[in-house]
Design an enzyme around this catalytic site. Structure first.
Site, short mmCIF file in Angstrom:
data_model
loop_
_atom_site.label_atom_id
_atom_site.label_comp_id
_atom_site.label_asym_id
_atom_site.label_seq_id
_atom_site.Cartn_x
_atom_site.Cartn_y
_atom_site.Cartn_z
N CYS A 1 8.41 3.09 -16.03
CA CYS A 1 9.82 2.72 -15.87
C CYS A 1 9.99 1.38 -15.15
O CYS A 1 11.09 0.86 -15.07
CB CYS A 1 10.58 3.81 -15.12
N HIS B 1 16.60 2.34 2.71
CA HIS B 1 16.72 2.69 1.30
C HIS B 1 15.34 2.56 0.65
O HIS B 1 14.65 1.57 0.83
CB HIS B 1 17.70 1.73 0.61
N CYS C 1 6.58 4.12 4.84
CA CYS C 1 7.77 3.28 4.87
C CYS C 1 7.37 1.91 5.41
O CYS C 1 6.75 1.82 6.48
CB CYS C 1 8.83 3.92 5.76
N CYS D 1 11.97 7.37 -8.21
CA CYS D 1 11.82 5.96 -8.59
C CYS D 1 11.96 5.13 -7.31
O CYS D 1 13.07 4.95 -6.80
CB CYS D 1 12.90 5.62 -9.61
N ASP E 1 6.50 15.26 -17.71
CA ASP E 1 5.68 16.46 -17.52
C ASP E 1 5.17 16.48 -16.07
O ASP E 1 4.02 16.16 -15.79
CB ASP E 1 4.51 16.47 -18.51
N CYS F 1 9.18 1.32 8.97
CA CYS F 1 8.85 2.05 10.20
C CYS F 1 7.49 2.73 10.20
O CYS F 1 7.06 3.25 11.23
CB CYS F 1 9.93 3.08 10.52
N HIS G 1 15.68 5.93 -5.83
CA HIS G 1 16.51 7.04 -6.33
C HIS G 1 15.64 8.13 -6.92
O HIS G 1 14.52 7.86 -7.35
CB HIS G 1 17.50 6.53 -7.39
N CYS H 1 14.03 5.99 9.67
CA CYS H 1 14.72 4.73 9.97
C CYS H 1 15.91 4.45 9.07
O CYS H 1 16.54 3.41 9.19
CB CYS H 1 13.74 3.56 9.92
N CYS I 1 14.56 6.83 3.94
CA CYS I 1 13.59 7.27 4.94
C CYS I 1 14.35 8.04 6.03
O CYS I 1 15.35 7.54 6.56
CB CYS I 1 12.89 6.05 5.54
N ARG J 1 11.72 12.47 -11.15
CA ARG J 1 11.10 11.14 -11.03
C ARG J 1 11.72 10.47 -9.82
O ARG J 1 12.88 10.13 -9.81
CB ARG J 1 11.34 10.30 -12.28
#
Length: 136
Positions: free
Chosen positions: A66, A104, A48, A123, A115, A51, A107, A101, A98, A121
């Site tokens: 993506c 964000h 992160c 992201c 696969d 933190c 997603h 802390c 996280c 996933r």
């Protein structure tokens, strides 16, 4: 489990760049295909940026094409929090934060046909991560 990191908005603003603050503290998103870890293939761990908690490992990263780094799982279930995100009413999502802390990260999506062992996933915004190379 990491210790909880609690800071005021002013302390976060002093530590983070404006883009880092927008993504990590205000649940923003960096533009696709702009992040430093989108196509990164180094061996090590992703921490992160706010933190330093270990969040993801390189062996769980895959090329989803993506526009953001993609993982098929987190380093450990207790490193992240998953929250229902209804900010796009027609497209509910699962937000990844996280656990240490509450920053964000991005997603997680399921059932997209990649696969991967989990059919997921994760992201994740590059700007929410720091990479630590494995020691040789």
């Amino acid at each position: 489990m990491e210790l909880k990191v609690i800071k005021t908005p002013e302390e976060w603003r002093a530590q983070l760049s404006p883009l880092e603050y927008r993504v990590l503290r205000e649940a923003g998103t960096e533009p696709p295909f702009t992040g430093e870890y989108t196509d990164h293939t180094g061996v090590g761990i992703y921490r992160c940026r706010a933190c330093g908690a270990e969040l993801f490992r390189s062996e769980h990263k895959f090329a989803s094409h993506c526009g953001w780094p993609s993982f098929y799982t987190s380093a450990a279930a207790d490193r992240v929090r998953l929250l229902e995100d209804r900010s796009l009413p027609l497209h509910p999502r699962t937000e990844v934060r996280c656990a240490a802390c509450d920053s964000h990260l991005g997603h997680v999506f399921t059932g997209e046909g990649y696969d991967t062992p989990t059919d997921q996933r994760w992201c994740i915004n590059s700007v929410s991560l720091d990479f630590e190379p494995a020691s040789s």
